[in-house]
Design an enzyme around this catalytic site. Structure first.
Site, short mmCIF file in Angstrom:
data_model
loop_
_atom_site.label_atom_id
_atom_site.label_comp_id
_atom_site.label_asym_id
_atom_site.label_seq_id
_atom_site.Cartn_x
_atom_site.Cartn_y
_atom_site.Cartn_z
N ASN A 9 -86.49 19.21 -4.37
CA ASN A 9 -87.62 19.86 -5.05
C ASN A 9 -87.14 21.21 -5.56
OD1 ASN A 9 -89.97 21.04 -5.87
ND2 ASN A 9 -90.92 21.13 -3.83
N LYS A 11 -88.68 23.23 -7.43
CA LYS A 11 -89.77 24.20 -7.59
C LYS A 11 -89.67 24.90 -8.96
CE LYS A 11 -90.08 24.42 -2.61
NZ LYS A 11 -90.38 25.18 -1.39
N HIS A 95 -98.27 19.31 -2.17
CA HIS A 95 -97.31 20.27 -1.60
C HIS A 95 -98.08 21.49 -1.07
CE1 HIS A 95 -94.03 23.08 -1.14
NE2 HIS A 95 -93.22 22.04 -1.17
N GLU A 97 -97.48 24.54 -1.12
CA GLU A 97 -97.58 25.68 -2.05
C GLU A 97 -98.75 25.49 -3.00
OE1 GLU A 97 -93.50 25.61 -3.39
OE2 GLU A 97 -92.88 26.31 -1.41
N GLU A 167 -93.94 18.50 6.01
CA GLU A 167 -93.36 19.81 5.72
C GLU A 167 -94.17 20.88 6.46
OE1 GLU A 167 -90.95 19.82 1.87
OE2 GLU A 167 -93.01 20.13 1.25
N GLY A 173 -88.93 27.53 3.28
CA GLY A 173 -88.37 28.75 2.71
C GLY A 173 -88.18 29.88 3.70
N SER A 212 -86.70 24.06 5.13
CA SER A 212 -85.40 24.67 5.41
C SER A 212 -84.35 23.65 5.87
CB SER A 212 -85.54 25.79 6.44
OG SER A 212 -86.40 26.81 5.95
P1 13P Z 1 -87.11 24.75 1.60
O1 13P Z 1 -86.08 23.66 1.83
O2 13P Z 1 -86.65 25.79 0.66
O3 13P Z 1 -87.64 25.28 2.89
O4 13P Z 1 -88.36 24.03 0.85
C1 13P Z 1 -88.89 22.89 1.38
C2 13P Z 1 -89.91 22.36 0.45
O5 13P Z 1 -90.95 22.95 0.25
C3 13P Z 1 -89.60 21.11 -0.26
O6 13P Z 1 -90.72 20.60 -0.92
#
Ligand code: 13P
Length: 257
Positions: A9, A11, A95, A97, A167, A173, A212
């Site tokens: 992903n 982003k 997601h 976010e 997740e 992150g 992560s």
């Molecule tokens: P990170 O691997 O940067 O923690 O992000 C995970 C994520 O949100 C994948 O959709």
């Protein structure tokens, strides 16, 4: 045997030049990892570019979001039929976010899931609890609500063409990864929830871990019986790191097969 999936992903990262280099490096590097499924999720504006670079490879492309309606006066939004039309097979739905930054509630996530399935896109349904929710002992209640809304609104059969990604919000992150045991416990719980509705779908559905995930600790996560791959954020922006995770998954899949 469930086929492990490693999804990247990206982003809201990358300009065309970087997307070109990253896609090319990944495409060349994954050719030996034939045992697993690899899917890349660039930003909307890069979907065509990535798709074009990946023709005649096994690497697939997905979008990070979609709008539930097939077309109409929804300025700035992108629909499921548009994604299918340019060659997407997957789409991220729910997601954290988007749930948090853009106030996507359970009903909207369900509507997006339904819209994806209706046009033959495979939704990757993201679920997970926040740090505060985990500390209050609400992890299972939160996950159950997120999964049950989908089953109630869209129907359990929709999960036949879906993937679930666990997740934990506190791991995204942050550099904090769930331990393999913590993740496995939630993955087993998710599979159990699906099994209460349909045992065959529960056995077949892939449940990815995200938060992560890095190459140096991917192996013990991927070795857990209910972890069927990874949804990788930060580490997917570096071809070497991402390919190292793919290598671990390929190795794990070889052990299963
Ligand atoms: P990170 O691997 O940067 O923690 O992000 C995970 C994520 O949100 C994948 O959709």
């Amino acid at each position: 045997v469930r086929h492990l999936m490693i999804a990247g992903n990206w982003k809201m990262h990358g300009l065309q030049r970087q997307v070109q280099a990253l896609t090319t490096a990944i495409k060349e590097g994954v050719t030996s990892y034939t045992e697993i499924e690899v899917v890349l999720f660039p930003a909307f504006v890069h979907l065509n570019q990535v798709q074009a670079l990946l023709t005649q490879t096994a690497v697939k492309v997905g979008a990070q979001n979609l709008y539930p309606a097939p077309q109409g006066a929804f300025t700035g939004e992108v629909s499921g039929p548009m994604l299918v039309d340019i060659g997407c097979q997957y789409v991220l739905v729910g997601h954290s976010e988007r749930r948090m930054l853009f106030q996507e509630d359970l009903a909207l996530v369900a509507a997006k899931c339904q819209a994806a399935v209706a046009v033959g896109l495979q939704p990757i349904l993201c679920v997970g609890e926040t740090k505060a929710q985990r500390e209050r002992g609400e992890t299972e209640a939160i996950i159950a609500e997120q999964i049950r809304t989908i089953i109630e609104c869209v129907g359990v059969a929709a999960l036949q063409q879906a993937v679930i990604a666990y997740e934990p919000v506190w791991a995204i992150g942050t550099g904090l990864t769930a331990t393999p045991e913590q993740a496995q416990a939630v993955h087993a719980f998710i599979r159990h929830l699906v099994a209460q509705n349909n045992l065959d779908i529960a056995k077949a559905i892939r449940i990815l871990y995200g938060g992560s995930m890095k190459a140096d600790h991917a192996a013990p996560l991927l070795a857990m019986p209910d972890i069927d791959g990874g949804l990788v954020g930060g580490a997917s922006l570096d071809a070497d790191h991402f390919l190292a995770i793919c290598a671990r998954a390929h190795q794990q899949q070889s052990e299963y097969s």
